[in-house]
Design a protein around this motif. Structure first.
Motif, short mmCIF file in Angstrom:
data_model
loop_
_atom_site.label_atom_id
_atom_site.label_comp_id
_atom_site.label_asym_id
_atom_site.label_seq_id
_atom_site.Cartn_x
_atom_site.Cartn_y
_atom_site.Cartn_z
N GLN A 464 55.93 88.19 46.85
CA GLN A 464 55.11 87.67 45.76
C GLN A 464 53.79 88.41 45.68
O GLN A 464 53.28 88.67 44.59
CB GLN A 464 54.89 86.16 45.96
N ILE A 465 53.23 88.77 46.82
CA ILE A 465 51.97 89.53 46.82
C ILE A 465 52.16 90.89 46.17
O ILE A 465 51.32 91.36 45.38
CB ILE A 465 51.43 89.66 48.25
N LEU A 466 53.28 91.55 46.47
CA LEU A 466 53.55 92.85 45.85
C LEU A 466 53.61 92.73 44.33
O LEU A 466 53.00 93.51 43.59
CB LEU A 466 54.87 93.40 46.39
N VAL A 467 54.37 91.74 43.84
CA VAL A 467 54.50 91.57 42.39
C VAL A 467 53.17 91.16 41.78
O VAL A 467 52.81 91.60 40.68
CB VAL A 467 55.61 90.55 42.09
N PHE A 468 52.42 90.31 42.48
CA PHE A 468 51.12 89.86 41.96
C PHE A 468 50.16 91.03 41.79
O PHE A 468 49.48 91.15 40.77
CB PHE A 468 50.55 88.80 42.90
N LEU A 469 50.09 91.90 42.80
CA LEU A 469 49.19 93.04 42.70
C LEU A 469 49.65 94.01 41.62
O LEU A 469 48.82 94.64 40.95
CB LEU A 469 49.11 93.75 44.05
N LEU A 506 53.68 92.97 55.95
CA LEU A 506 54.15 93.74 54.81
C LEU A 506 53.73 95.20 54.93
O LEU A 506 54.54 96.12 54.73
CB LEU A 506 53.61 93.12 53.52
N ARG A 507 52.47 95.44 55.25
CA ARG A 507 51.99 96.82 55.35
C ARG A 507 52.67 97.55 56.50
O ARG A 507 52.99 98.75 56.39
CB ARG A 507 50.47 96.82 55.53
N THR A 508 52.92 96.84 57.60
CA THR A 508 53.60 97.47 58.73
C THR A 508 55.03 97.83 58.37
O THR A 508 55.52 98.92 58.71
CB THR A 508 53.58 96.52 59.94
N ALA A 509 55.74 96.93 57.67
CA ALA A 509 57.13 97.22 57.30
C ALA A 509 57.21 98.42 56.36
O ALA A 509 58.09 99.29 56.51
CB ALA A 509 57.74 95.98 56.64
N ILE A 510 56.29 98.52 55.40
CA ILE A 510 56.31 99.65 54.47
C ILE A 510 55.94 100.95 55.20
O ILE A 510 56.56 102.00 54.99
CB ILE A 510 55.36 99.38 53.30
N ARG A 511 54.96 100.86 56.08
CA ARG A 511 54.54 102.07 56.80
C ARG A 511 55.63 102.56 57.74
O ARG A 511 55.88 103.77 57.85
CB ARG A 511 53.26 101.78 57.58
N GLU A 520 46.12 99.28 49.77
CA GLU A 520 44.78 99.65 50.21
C GLU A 520 43.90 98.41 50.30
O GLU A 520 44.09 97.45 49.56
CB GLU A 520 44.16 100.65 49.22
N HIS A 521 42.93 98.47 51.20
CA HIS A 521 41.99 97.36 51.38
C HIS A 521 40.58 97.95 51.41
O HIS A 521 40.17 98.57 52.39
CB HIS A 521 42.28 96.59 52.67
N THR A 522 39.86 97.76 50.30
CA THR A 522 38.51 98.30 50.18
C THR A 522 37.62 97.23 49.57
O THR A 522 37.97 96.65 48.53
CB THR A 522 38.50 99.56 49.29
N ASP A 523 36.48 96.98 50.21
CA ASP A 523 35.51 95.99 49.72
C ASP A 523 36.16 94.63 49.52
O ASP A 523 35.94 93.95 48.51
CB ASP A 523 34.87 96.46 48.42
N ASP A 524 37.00 94.23 50.47
CA ASP A 524 37.69 92.95 50.46
C ASP A 524 38.59 92.79 49.23
O ASP A 524 38.84 91.69 48.76
CB ASP A 524 36.69 91.78 50.51
N ARG A 525 39.06 93.91 48.71
CA ARG A 525 40.00 93.88 47.59
C ARG A 525 41.26 94.64 47.98
O ARG A 525 41.17 95.77 48.50
CB ARG A 525 39.39 94.48 46.31
N TYR A 526 42.40 94.03 47.72
CA TYR A 526 43.68 94.64 48.02
C TYR A 526 44.23 95.25 46.73
O TYR A 526 44.22 94.62 45.67
CB TYR A 526 44.65 93.61 48.58
N ARG A 527 44.75 96.47 46.86
CA ARG A 527 45.20 97.21 45.68
C ARG A 527 46.39 98.08 46.05
O ARG A 527 46.45 98.66 47.13
CB ARG A 527 44.05 98.07 45.15
N LEU A 528 47.35 98.15 45.12
CA LEU A 528 48.48 99.06 45.30
C LEU A 528 48.04 100.48 44.98
O LEU A 528 47.37 100.72 43.97
CB LEU A 528 49.65 98.66 44.41
#
Length: 677
Positions: A464-469, A506-511, A520-528
């Motif tokens: 759901q997080i993937l689709v949401f982003l 999730l990030r570990t499985a993809i990596r 990506e995680h920058t300035d407390d924001r997650y982004r594809l």
């Protein structure tokens, strides 16, 4: 484990609080050694910048910084202490009988293994004192009760039985079907993209939907008509008064429950006065009766009596105690009982039995202290108003085209092409991560593809997080946005750890599968990361933007939009945040179908395009009117009649009325078809 980190933070804070004063006292001395003398003041005025004055200024500044730090720590500690005390006050303590039973059970387990101990069932809560005041804001406090026998859903503003929650979810689905039915496609215009969005439902509705999505589906669906009969059967035949701290909360729950049941019965199920509505809902009670066919709102009790007498049916009459002064409500209650209904007076009833209402929704009959009472839905004003949003009918006037809506998130996909994927027969050697890109498919069943093979994602929240982003926040989402969307209605403070764990897995499985850092995680924001990920929705949005701004070859541009839409966004998923974006995306594609049909000179091809649009959204009344007009213009009256009958059956099966075709009988598309006939 969080306690080592918390312990280290505590030690650092203590060091910052204790270290500077010790160092200052040892090096400089105490901060105050007495007031300066007259000679010292005169010498400082004559020569202010000396080694002693600079040292004193630096010392004062250091002490001020330390005082600021101490003040900040003290304020944070007081806030944390206040929250802890508030939580302890709300913590339900066991009654003496429950404590005794727990002690007996413990003794039976640990000390008396050879004897059988019989434990009496817990007794109902003691009757509450009539007329107990509610909270200062007029809303009864709702204490969470996590007993397994509750069979309900806890919300921030109350508690709903499972059956009522399922009716709320069904009504919410009906709202979106009604919007799909009533939407009229627009001509391609880049300046009107903002008008295609549909507003999401209130937070309380989203919390109910999310709770039901996590709960197992019931084995047998309840009968809607039987649910209202069961609600009426809770109260005695001669009517009842309700008094206690949960009176208004139960009144709101009774209001919502009766109105939800009336949607299925298609008859008015609640009679009340406007004063009662205002007392329950505040200013939100204005003009509700005109938008709620299930509600009969009258001015006085005399009007309610005449209404019940002239049109007897299965109804609940909801009144306030103040309105009953000097009026015999017994006649009204008897007339309602003759029709199978009940009269309920909020605040007590001198002419009949009065039950005590707990803030949790439990009702207690003082004349039967040994029998446990029923538990009804309880809501505060905010939650009740939110739930009314899925019950009230929209205003009869159609929305004006100038109504603004928040725009659909749009991101232009990167120009880099997807590299060649390995086939099944080739060895799956890892390519260079710098040239590798993954593919996220969100139109249809959400799937993350690595080298053309789907990656298994264990947690549903991670998918759901993937689709949401990808769909809602392609430019990035912060932690509150993620937690509010994935787990609506749950306090954020209890979700931060769950979110971090889900994202980490999730990030570990993809990596591990691709060697790429997709999130990506920058300035407390997650982004594809669009450089590593190809998303089909982004390609569709780019095609929509190109078609809306194209000057030449518009037909080919809109055909590209239709071809890029294989299925609904996250088809089959019931995530509450998804509906507005899914509906907006679908409307863009419907616009493309309508534009293609209007621009097509061949009637047969135009009809084929409209049929493709009906496969995308079979509930849209405008597309059906266009297709029916095209069939009529072609001379195929039998097919037009069959299409019309099929559409009416579809609306009836979905619980929608069939007034859409009547409203569109004079639409431009219908008149165009009639002119060809």
């Amino acid at each position: 484990m969080r306690w080592p980190r918390q312990l280290m933070s505590l030690l650092v804070v203590l060091a910052l609080l204790a270290g500077p004063p010790v160092v200052l006292v040892l090096l400089v001395g105490p901060p105050v050694r007495g007031w300066p003398s007259t000679e010292q003041v005169r010498a400082w005025v004559q020569q202010p910048l000396t080694e002693q004055t600079l040292t004193a200024a630096l010392t004062i500044g250091a002490w001020l910084l330390w005082l600021l730090l101490a003040y900040t720590v003290a304020v944070r500690a007081l806030i944390r202490l206040r929250r802890t005390v508030g939580w302890l006050r709300r913590l339900p303590l066991p009654t003496p009988l429950q404590a005794t039973a727990s002690g007996m059970a413990g003794a039976a387990v640990f000390g008396v293994a050879t004897n059988t101990v019989t434990i009496a069932p817990p007794q109902p809560s003691p009757p509450l004192t009539a007329g107990m005041p509610e909270d200062s804001d007029g809303v009864s406090p709702i204490h969470e009760d996590t007993a397994a026998s509750d069979d309900g859903i806890h919300l921030a503003g109350g508690w709903l039985p499972d059956e009522v929650a399922e009716q709320v979810a069904a009504a919410a689905a009906l709202v979106w079907l009604r919007r799909r039915r009533d939407y009229r496609p627009h001509q391609p215009d880049p300046n009107r993209r903002e008008e295609l969005n549909a507003a999401g439902l209130p937070p309380t509705v989203a919390a109910v939907q999310a709770a039901l999505a996590d709960a197992p589906a019931p084995s047998v669906a309840p009968e809607p008509s039987g649910s209202f009969a069961a609600l009426v059967g809770v109260f005695p035949v001669g009517g009842v008064g309700v008094s206690g701290p949960g009176t208004l909360s139960i009144g709101r729950g009774l209001l919502i429950t009766a109105l939800l049941a009336g949607q299925h019965l298609r008859t008015p199920t609640l009679v009340t006065t406007r004063a009662t509505l205002t007392s329950l809902l505040g200013g939100n009670a204005q003009a509700l009766d005109r938008r709620l066919p299930q509600l009969n709102a009258v001015e006085t009790i005399h009007d309610a009596t005449r209404l019940v007498e002239s049109a007897p049916s299965l109804r609940i009459v909801l009144l306030l105690e103040e309105e009953c002064d000097g009026y015999n409500v017994r006649d009204l209650a008897d007339m309602a009982a003759m029709a199978g209904g009940r009269a309920v007076v909020l605040g007590g009833w001198p002419a009949g039995p009065t039950w005590q209402a707990a803030p949790t929704g439990h009702l207690h009959d003082p004349s039967r202290p040994e029998e446990p009472g029923p538990r009804l839905c309880v809501l505060d004003q905010v939650a009740a108003t939110d739930l009314l949003a899925v019950i009230v009918h929209p205003d009869p006037a159609p929305p004006t085209p100038a109504t603004p809506h928040p725009p659909l998130p749009h991101v232009a996909p990167p120009k880099a092409r997807l590299p060649r994927q390995a086939t099944r027969g080739e060895p799956r050697s890892r390519p260079d991560a710098s040239t590798r890109r993954l593919r996220l498919r969100v139109l249809g069943e959400p799937t993350l593809l690595v080298d053309g093979e789907p990656l298994t994602i264990r947690r549903s929240a991670a998918l759901q997080i993937l689709v949401f982003l990808a769909a809602a926040h392609p430019t990035g989402a912060d932690t509150p946005q993620l937690t509010d969307a994935i787990w609506p209605g749950v306090p954020r403070r209890s979700l931060t750890g769950r979110l971090y764990t889900t994202l980490s897995e999730l990030r570990t499985a993809i990596r591990d599968a691709s060697g790429l850092h997709v999130i990506e995680h920058t300035d407390d924001r997650y982004r594809l990361n669009p450089a590593h990920l190809n998303v089909d929705l982004w390609q569709l949005q780019a095609a929509i933007h190109h078609a809306a701004t194209a000057v030449t070859n518009t037909t080919a541009a809109w055909q590209t939009v239709v071809d890029a839409y294989p299925a609904d966004l996250a088809a089959g998923r019931t995530w509450p945040w998804l509906d507005p974006i899914r509906e907006t995306t679908r409307r863009h594609v419907i616009d493309a179908c309508a534009a293609l049909a209007d621009a097509e000179p061949d009637p047969q091809r135009g009809l084929a395009v409209l049929q493709a649009g009906l496969r995308i959204d079979p509930y849209n009344a405008d597309l059906h009117a266009r297709a029916r007009s095209a069939l009529t213009a072609h001379g195929d009256h039998e097919a037009a009649t069959e299409l019309h009958d099929h559409y009416l059956r579809l609306l009836s099966h979905a619980g929608l009325d069939d007034n859409a075709l009547d409203r569109l009988s004079n639409s431009p598309s219908s008149r165009t078809g009639a002119s060809h006939e």
